[in-house]
Design a protein around this motif. Structure first.
Motif, PDB file in Angstrom:
ATOM      1  N   ASP A  84      28.532  52.037 -23.968  1.00 20.14           N
ATOM      2  CA  ASP A  84      28.942  51.968 -25.351  1.00 20.14           C
ATOM      3  C   ASP A  84      29.064  53.724 -25.403  1.00 20.14           C
ATOM      4  O   ASP A  84      28.355  54.369 -25.525  1.00 20.14           O
ATOM      5  CB  ASP A  84      27.696  51.578 -26.323  1.00 20.14           C
ATOM      6  N   SER A  85      30.389  53.829 -25.480  1.00 21.26           N
ATOM      7  CA  SER A  85      30.816  55.357 -25.491  1.00 21.26           C
ATOM      8  C   SER A  85      32.267  55.197 -25.900  1.00 21.26           C
ATOM      9  O   SER A  85      33.149  54.215 -26.085  1.00 21.26           O
ATOM     10  CB  SER A  85      30.917  55.878 -24.139  1.00 21.26           C
ATOM     11  N   ASP A  86      32.808  56.556 -26.307  1.00 20.55           N
ATOM     12  CA  ASP A  86      34.185  56.845 -26.658  1.00 20.55           C
ATOM     13  C   ASP A  86      35.028  57.019 -25.679  1.00 20.55           C
ATOM     14  O   ASP A  86      36.385  56.633 -25.468  1.00 20.55           O
ATOM     15  CB  ASP A  86      34.214  58.014 -27.392  1.00 20.55           C
ATOM     16  N   TRP A  87      34.649  57.710 -24.581  1.00 21.16           N
ATOM     17  CA  TRP A  87      35.244  57.562 -23.229  1.00 21.16           C
ATOM     18  C   TRP A  87      34.528  57.392 -22.221  1.00 21.16           C
ATOM     19  O   TRP A  87      33.230  57.623 -22.116  1.00 21.16           O
ATOM     20  CB  TRP A  87      36.162  59.238 -23.185  1.00 21.16           C
ATOM     21  N   ILE A  88      35.043  56.923 -20.799  1.00 16.81           N
ATOM     22  CA  ILE A  88      34.524  56.837 -19.714  1.00 16.81           C
ATOM     23  C   ILE A  88      35.086  57.765 -18.656  1.00 16.81           C
ATOM     24  O   ILE A  88      36.394  57.846 -18.636  1.00 16.81           O
ATOM     25  CB  ILE A  88      34.796  55.352 -19.282  1.00 16.81           C
ATOM     26  N   LEU A  89      34.441  58.532 -18.111  1.00 18.82           N
ATOM     27  CA  LEU A  89      34.789  59.303 -16.851  1.00 18.82           C
ATOM     28  C   LEU A  89      34.538  58.645 -15.443  1.00 18.82           C
ATOM     29  O   LEU A  89      33.440  58.503 -15.278  1.00 18.82           O
ATOM     30  CB  LEU A  89      34.222  60.698 -16.915  1.00 18.82           C
ATOM     31  N   ILE A  90      35.613  58.238 -14.739  1.00 19.94           N
ATOM     32  CA  ILE A  90      35.270  57.508 -13.367  1.00 19.94           C
ATOM     33  C   ILE A  90      35.021  58.817 -12.308  1.00 19.94           C
ATOM     34  O   ILE A  90      35.924  59.898 -12.235  1.00 19.94           O
ATOM     35  CB  ILE A  90      36.534  56.789 -13.081  1.00 19.94           C
ATOM     36  N   LEU A  91      33.962  58.910 -11.924  1.00 16.72           N
ATOM     37  CA  LEU A  91      33.544  59.985 -10.852  1.00 16.72           C
ATOM     38  C   LEU A  91      33.086  59.296  -9.686  1.00 16.72           C
ATOM     39  O   LEU A  91      32.132  58.833  -9.505  1.00 16.72           O
ATOM     40  CB  LEU A  91      32.390  60.577 -11.629  1.00 16.72           C
ATOM     41  N   ASP A  92      33.874  59.783  -8.672  1.00 14.66           N
ATOM     42  CA  ASP A  92      33.490  59.432  -7.325  1.00 14.66           C
ATOM     43  C   ASP A  92      32.428  60.101  -6.786  1.00 14.66           C
ATOM     44  O   ASP A  92      32.434  61.093  -7.369  1.00 14.66           O
ATOM     45  CB  ASP A  92      34.900  59.480  -6.469  1.00 14.66           C
ATOM     46  N   GLY A  93      31.813  59.492  -5.707  1.00 12.69           N
ATOM     47  CA  GLY A  93      30.475  60.238  -5.451  1.00 12.69           C
ATOM     48  C   GLY A  93      30.801  61.579  -4.489  1.00 12.69           C
ATOM     49  O   GLY A  93      30.224  62.295  -4.326  1.00 12.69           O
ATOM     50  N   ASP A  94      32.319  61.612  -4.250  1.00 10.15           N
ATOM     51  CA  ASP A  94      32.775  62.825  -3.506  1.00 10.15           C
ATOM     52  C   ASP A  94      33.496  63.702  -4.437  1.00 10.15           C
ATOM     53  O   ASP A  94      34.380  64.431  -3.823  1.00 10.15           O
ATOM     54  CB  ASP A  94      33.365  62.482  -2.149  1.00 10.15           C
ATOM     55  N   GLU A  95      33.664  63.599  -5.579  1.00  8.78           N
ATOM     56  CA  GLU A  95      34.519  64.304  -6.567  1.00  8.78           C
ATOM     57  C   GLU A  95      33.935  65.248  -7.220  1.00  8.78           C
ATOM     58  O   GLU A  95      33.137  65.130  -7.977  1.00  8.78           O
ATOM     59  CB  GLU A  95      35.105  63.053  -7.411  1.00  8.78           C
ATOM     60  N   ILE A  96      34.559  66.405  -7.409  1.00  7.82           N
ATOM     61  CA  ILE A  96      33.826  67.581  -8.005  1.00  7.82           C
ATOM     62  C   ILE A  96      34.841  67.946  -8.978  1.00  7.82           C
ATOM     63  O   ILE A  96      36.228  68.430  -8.597  1.00  7.82           O
ATOM     64  CB  ILE A  96      33.601  68.736  -6.897  1.00  7.82           C
ATOM     65  N   TRP A  97      34.441  68.247 -10.205  1.00 11.87           N
ATOM     66  CA  TRP A  97      35.346  68.550 -11.413  1.00 11.87           C
ATOM     67  C   TRP A  97      35.033  69.933 -11.417  1.00 11.87           C
ATOM     68  O   TRP A  97      34.096  70.631 -11.628  1.00 11.87           O
ATOM     69  CB  TRP A  97      35.028  67.791 -12.452  1.00 11.87           C
ATOM     70  N   TYR A  98      36.353  70.767 -11.676  1.00 13.34           N
ATOM     71  CA  TYR A  98      36.196  72.184 -12.143  1.00 13.34           C
ATOM     72  C   TYR A  98      35.906  71.963 -13.855  1.00 13.34           C
ATOM     73  O   TYR A  98      36.431  71.395 -14.594  1.00 13.34           O
ATOM     74  CB  TYR A  98      37.871  72.682 -12.137  1.00 13.34           C
TER      75      TYR A  98
END
Length: 142
Positions: A84-98
């Motif tokens: 239940d959220s406004d946005w969903i961030l798909i984050l892979d287990g090997d993905e690093i965000w700046y």
């Protein structure tokens, strides 16, 4: 809908044997999201220990057992159904965000109410942090 405050963002992370990167991936978004659903699909390395070492009430770890490609899709749908959220961030287990990149995405979500999705460019690492796939060699063109 225009957000006057920061929208609620939940990260979805399906993982299996991500011990090299999972700590970095989760830490790269932890301060900017409200919750991270981390569902493990049968890791046999120390991925689960690494996730559990991050002490944050935002991280919701669940083991769902080994899945095939159909099960992976079903797990993703179950994550959506549980969110239940406004946005969903798909984050892979090997993905690093700046940090600045994710802040820009959050800003866009707050000030551009017509957006249904935001796609951010990324760098694919190949084996370690010193070898990466150039954007021209990627399957995706953003």
């Amino acid at each position: 809908m225009q957000f006057m405050t920061t929208p609620k963002i939940v990260a979805h992370t399906l993982i299996k044997n991500e011990s090299c990167w999972i700590w970095f991936a989760l830490k790269s978004v932890l301060d900017l999201v409200d919750e991270i659903l981390v569902w493990d699909t049968g890791s046999t390395d120390n991925t689960l220990d690494i996730v559990q070492s991050i002490t944050s009430p935002k991280i919701k770890l669940r083991s769902i057992g080994s899945v095939d490609s159909v099960g992976h899709t079903q797990a993703r749908q179950k994550m959506l159904d549980a969110t239940d959220s406004d946005w969903i961030l798909i984050l892979d287990g090997d993905e690093i965000w700046y940090h600045n990149s994710l802040v820009s995405c959050i800003d866009a979500s707050m000030h551009r109410s017509h957006l249904a999705a935001i796609v951010s460019p990324f760098i694919n690492l190949v084996g370690d942090i010193y070898h990466f796939q150039t954007p021209q060699n990627s399957h995706y063109q953003i």
